[in-house]
Design an enzyme around this catalytic site. Structure first.
Site, PDB file in Angstrom:
ATOM      1  CG  HIS A   1      -1.827   1.140   1.358  1.00 50.67           C
ATOM      2  ND1 HIS A   1      -3.171   1.083   1.039  1.00 50.67           N
ATOM      3  CD2 HIS A   1      -1.594   2.419   1.755  1.00 50.67           C
ATOM      4  CE1 HIS A   1      -3.711   2.274   1.236  1.00 50.67           C
ATOM      5  NE2 HIS A   1      -2.778   3.101   1.678  1.00 50.67           N
ATOM      6  CD  GLU A   2       1.659   3.697   3.657  1.00 48.01           C
ATOM      7  OE1 GLU A   2       1.941   4.769   3.103  1.00 48.01           O
ATOM      8  OE2 GLU A   2       0.586   3.501   4.253  1.00 48.01           O
TER       9      GLU A   2
ATOM     10  CG  HIS B   1       0.242   6.123  -0.766  1.00 45.92           C
ATOM     11  ND1 HIS B   1      -0.853   6.672  -1.381  1.00 45.92           N
ATOM     12  CD2 HIS B   1      -0.231   5.498   0.338  1.00 45.92           C
ATOM     13  CE1 HIS B   1      -1.939   6.383  -0.682  1.00 45.92           C
ATOM     14  NE2 HIS B   1      -1.588   5.663   0.365  1.00 45.92           N
TER      15      HIS B   1
ATOM     16  CG  ASP C   1      -4.939   6.657   1.165  1.00 42.24           C
ATOM     17  OD1 ASP C   1      -4.332   7.523   1.821  1.00 42.24           O
ATOM     18  OD2 ASP C   1      -4.568   5.483   1.069  1.00 42.24           O
TER      19      ASP C   1
HETATM   20 ZN    ZN Z   1      -2.793   5.163   1.995  1.00 42.62          ZN
END
Ligand code: ZN
Length: 233
Positions: free
Chosen positions: A94-95, A98, A171
């Site tokens: 997930h990170e 980003h 988010d």
């Molecule tokens: Zn996030």
């Protein structure tokens, strides 16, 4: 409006007056990596650094104390919990989503730090980016890049695990808010045109916006977010 770099140096100096600084402490350097931070946040930063120095039995506040305090202030306090491996793996993807998009999107703010240590009340991980210099205006490319980056975590989870989790909630809040502002306040939708249909706060109906226009606003917001999500994927 948050202070510029010279202002931040002055604010740091004022708050550091009551604190013993080590010879290596460089407030000028701290002011360069803190664009967007407010006076209150900078005051908090100096306090946190002083507390850290005491905890570490330093005779004076060092640059390391300041930088570690900055991490705490910007990213939130690390929570003392052990995450299951599967959860950590998911958070790492997930990170990374980003972070990758933050690096690939034109004009995006540089990524400074990625963490999969749970912090604050809810965050499982965090990707922190700040601009290189003080910014005063945002163009459409930059704002689209911000939305693409915000959706990057969700896109990565969908690509790798085939599902979407509740971890993307904040988010979505960020990306939806940005898209609504672009479309409804900044004149960045051709269909709506260069008019404001969203007040700064409160009900748009109170400023005479019709139900039909609110439908268009919702559609345009959705269209923009959809485009950005496609791009993120
Ligand atoms: Zn996030």
């Amino acid at each position: 409006m948050p202070p510029d770099q010279a202002g931040r140096t002055q604010i740091l100096q004022v708050h550091a007056r009551n604190v013993k600084l080590d010879a290596d402490a460089d407030l000028e350097a701290i002011s360069r990596v803190t664009p967007g931070m407010t006076g209150a946040e900078l005051a908090n930063l100096v306090n946190e650094a002083a507390l850290l120095a005491v905890k570490r039995a330093h005779a004076a506040v060092s640059q390391r104390d300041l930088l570690d305090a900055l991490e705490k202030v910007q990213l939130g306090t690390a929570r003392n919990v052990v995450m299951p491996d599967e959860e950590r793996r998911r958070t790492a993807y997930h990170e990374s989503g980003h972070a990758l998009l933050g690096m690939l999107e034109a004009g995006a703010d540089p990524v400074r730090k990625i963490s999969i240590i749970p912090r604050g009340r809810r965050a499982l991980g965090v990707t922190h980016s700040t601009p290189d210099t003080d910014r005063y205006g945002y163009d459409e490319t930059y704002l689209r890049g911000r939305i693409v980056g915000a959706l990057g975590g969700m896109a990565a989870e969908r690509l790798v695990f085939g599902v979407v989790t509740s971890g993307a909630e904040s988010d979505l809040q960020t990306s939806t808010h940005l898209a609504r502002m672009m479309v409804g306040r900044s004149g960045m939708s051709e269909r709506i045109g260069p008019v404001q249909v969203l007040p700064e706060e409160g009900d748009p109906r109170a400023m005479g916006v019709s139900e039909g226009m609110l439908d268009v606003l919702a559609e345009e917001t959705r269209r923009l977010v959809d485009q950005c999500y496609e791009r993120a994927l």
